[in-house]
Each structure stands twice: as C-alpha cells, then as structure tokens.
Design an enzyme around this catalytic site. Structure first.
Site, PDB file in Angstrom:
ATOM      1  N   GLU A  41      33.543  17.727 -97.682  1.00 50.76           N
ATOM      2  CA  GLU A  41      32.933  18.872 -98.356  1.00 50.76           C
ATOM      3  C   GLU A  41      32.202  18.412 -99.619  1.00 50.76           C
ATOM      4  O   GLU A  41      32.687  17.552-100.351  1.00 50.76           O
ATOM      5  CB  GLU A  41      34.038  19.871 -98.722  1.00 50.76           C
ATOM      6  CG  GLU A  41      33.555  21.125 -99.413  1.00 50.76           C
ATOM      7  CD  GLU A  41      34.706  22.036 -99.835  1.00 50.76           C
ATOM      8  OE1 GLU A  41      34.451  23.210-100.129  1.00 50.76           O
ATOM      9  OE2 GLU A  41      35.862  21.553 -99.881  1.00 50.76           O
ATOM     10  N   LYS A 114      30.224  28.576 -95.854  1.00 51.03           N
ATOM     11  CA  LYS A 114      31.654  28.829 -96.032  1.00 51.03           C
ATOM     12  C   LYS A 114      31.925  30.318 -96.266  1.00 51.03           C
ATOM     13  O   LYS A 114      31.338  30.941 -97.155  1.00 51.03           O
ATOM     14  CB  LYS A 114      32.148  27.995 -97.218  1.00 51.03           C
ATOM     15  CG  LYS A 114      33.643  28.031 -97.472  1.00 51.03           C
ATOM     16  CD  LYS A 114      33.965  27.047 -98.593  1.00 51.03           C
ATOM     17  CE  LYS A 114      35.437  27.009 -98.935  1.00 51.03           C
ATOM     18  NZ  LYS A 114      35.719  25.980 -99.962  1.00 51.03           N
ATOM     19  N   CYS A 151      36.955  23.788 -95.676  1.00 47.27           N
ATOM     20  CA  CYS A 151      38.078  23.785 -96.601  1.00 47.27           C
ATOM     21  C   CYS A 151      38.920  25.060 -96.547  1.00 47.27           C
ATOM     22  O   CYS A 151      39.723  25.210 -95.633  1.00 47.27           O
ATOM     23  CB  CYS A 151      37.593  23.471 -98.011  1.00 47.27           C
ATOM     24  SG  CYS A 151      38.901  22.796 -99.078  1.00 47.27           S
TER      25      CYS A 151
END
Length: 285
Positions: A41, A114, A151
């Site tokens: 990331e 995300k 994540c």
C-alpha cells in the site's frame, strides 16, 4: 498455474527512489518466473498518515500519471501483470488510496479505490482519503481473474465475497500495518494473529487465494511487521515473508485445483441469498 510475487518493501526516502526500487523488484520477480506482481500500500511514499498535515496532499498524483506510466512500461517490458497501490489525486480536495491494475501488455485495466477508511492513533486516514465509489471490480488479466482490496478492507468479509462472486480467483491486499510501541508488548501478537487469520478466512469462505502485501521498517514510531503472505483456499499459509527484510515473496497458484475445490465445497451454490437482506443495514439491534 500463475506465479504471483508480493513485493515487501520499505520507504526509500522519496517517490522517485521508491518507484525505481520497486521497478527493479518487478523485473527481478519477472526474471524469477512471476506473472502477477503486487506492491505494498502507498508504495511510492512513506506511510504519511501518522499525522494530519494538509501539505502532504502534495504527495498525491493523477492516474494516469508518472508512476502509472513507469509501471505500465515495466509490465509491458517483462510481460507481467502489475498491481500498484498509490496515493491518487482525483481533483482538488478529492484524494483516494488507490490500486492500479495493469495487464501484461502494459495496458491500464482500471483502478480500485479503498472503500473502508480507518481512523486510529497513527493511522489518520480519514483526513486524507475519500472512500471509494467504484464498488468491488475484478479484472480478467492475462494470467488470471483478480480482485484488489486495500489494508483496512481486510477486516470486512463483504468486499472479498463480492469480488469472489464476480469471478476473482486471487485476491490481493496491498497493506501498511504495524505495531505501535505502546501496544506491541500487550497486543502485538494478537493483532498479527487476527490480521492473518481473518484473511485466511476470506480465502476459505470464498474458495480463492488471498495474498497480503505489507511493508517493513520503522516510520514515525510505527514498526511495520512485514510477514507478507499467501493463503490457499483451505486457509493454509503457503508462502510468507520475514518480519523485517525487504524481499519478493513468490508462490505458484494452482487455478485447476481451486476449481476442483469449489466443486467439492460449493459455498456459492448453497448461499441463501433471500435471507441476507439485513446486510444492507447499518445495525439490526
């Protein structure tokens, strides 16, 4: 049986250095037989979300942009699929934590933004990142159908399920997660165990491979724990990186075995979709 490579790296000090280092690792992975390569990331920067500083929005870049172009070039040169996770400037005041997916011919297939954005001490992400608005896309790359989540998305089974339902065989999770010094002694082992276990659970529940890519090194008090790993569809960790070293973690995914497994454990066939309406609600209590 596509060979995947997880690039476990650390911040080299600048975007230019990080991109140069990562491109070299992609070439190295391709020379080792890798066909799908994924970065950690925010690979072009440090993990800057430890503080709220508006000047740090200058780290973001457009997509397509210079980093995307560098990844497209190396993807085409090496004939590999590349997943690269970076800080996207969509517009003034609208920024995303984004992964680009590039096919083996160098073409930009699309992006995943995300969806789940955390806000914790040392992880001040809501200040920087607008939640994604693209849903949960998947891509039929040259070497397999893949999904990408980032994540904090790791903790939510819904995203993994939706990508698997759309045909994903391998789920990639670019990540930046680590220990805070005041928590490590008491909570560190449990935190890592939970992180690995929940993702192995996604692999089992969806009959797919899951690959989590984490960074290493210490940044602004956070000790990133590395240990990038691949889980097979039985939830077994079949490849794993070290705690502190930069490295490429490689594994051969057997997509024929995956299909055979789904025939014997037909979770998708037996889903009772008419009973799941409550999933669209915030709370049912």
């Amino acid at each position: 049986m596509p060979k995947i490579a997880l690039i476990q790296g650390k911040d080299c000090g600048s975007a230019a250095e990080n991109v140069t280092w990562t491109v070299a690792r992609i070439r190295e992975a391709a020379a080792g037989g890798a066909q799908i390569v994924c970065t950690q990331e925010l690979f072009t920067t440090s993990y800057f979300c430890t503080v709220e500083d508006p000047d740090l929005f200058d780290l973001a870049e457009p997509i397509p942009g210079p980093t995307t172009e560098a990844l497209q070039e190396v993807a085409a040169l090496c004939g590999v699929v590349v997943v690269g996770a970076l800080f996207e400037r969509r517009a003034a005041g609208v920024y995303h934590n984004t992964a680009v997916v590039i096919d083996a011919d160098g073409s930009l297939m699309g992006t995943y933004r995300k969806n789940h954005i955390p806000q914790d001490p040392g992880f001040e992400e809501k200040f920087y990142f607008t939640p994604g608005d693209q849903g949960y896309p998947v891509w039929k790359t040259k070497f397999g159908t893949i999904g990408v989540l980032i994540c904090w998305d790791q903790w939510y089974p819904e995203g993994a399920r939706l990508m698997a339902l759309a045909g994903a065989e391998i789920l990639f999770y670019p990540t930046a997660i680590g220990w805070l010094p005041e928590e490590k002694a008491e909570l560190g082992e449990g935190q890592h165990h939970a992180w690995q276990t929940v993702q192995c659970g996604h692999a089992v529940a969806n009959g797919c491979y899951v690959a989590a890519i984490n960074r290493v090194g210490e940044e602004d008090g956070t000790e990133f724990w590395g240990q990038s790993f691949v889980s097979d569809f039985m939830g077994r960790v079949v490849a794993k990186g070290s705690v502190g070293e930069t490295e490429n973690v490689l594994f051969d995914c057997d997509l024929k075995a995956l299909e055979d497994h789904r025939r014997w454990w037909p979770f998708f066939r037996d889903r009772r979709i008419e009973t799941y309406s409550g999933l669209g609600q915030r709370w049912l209590g």
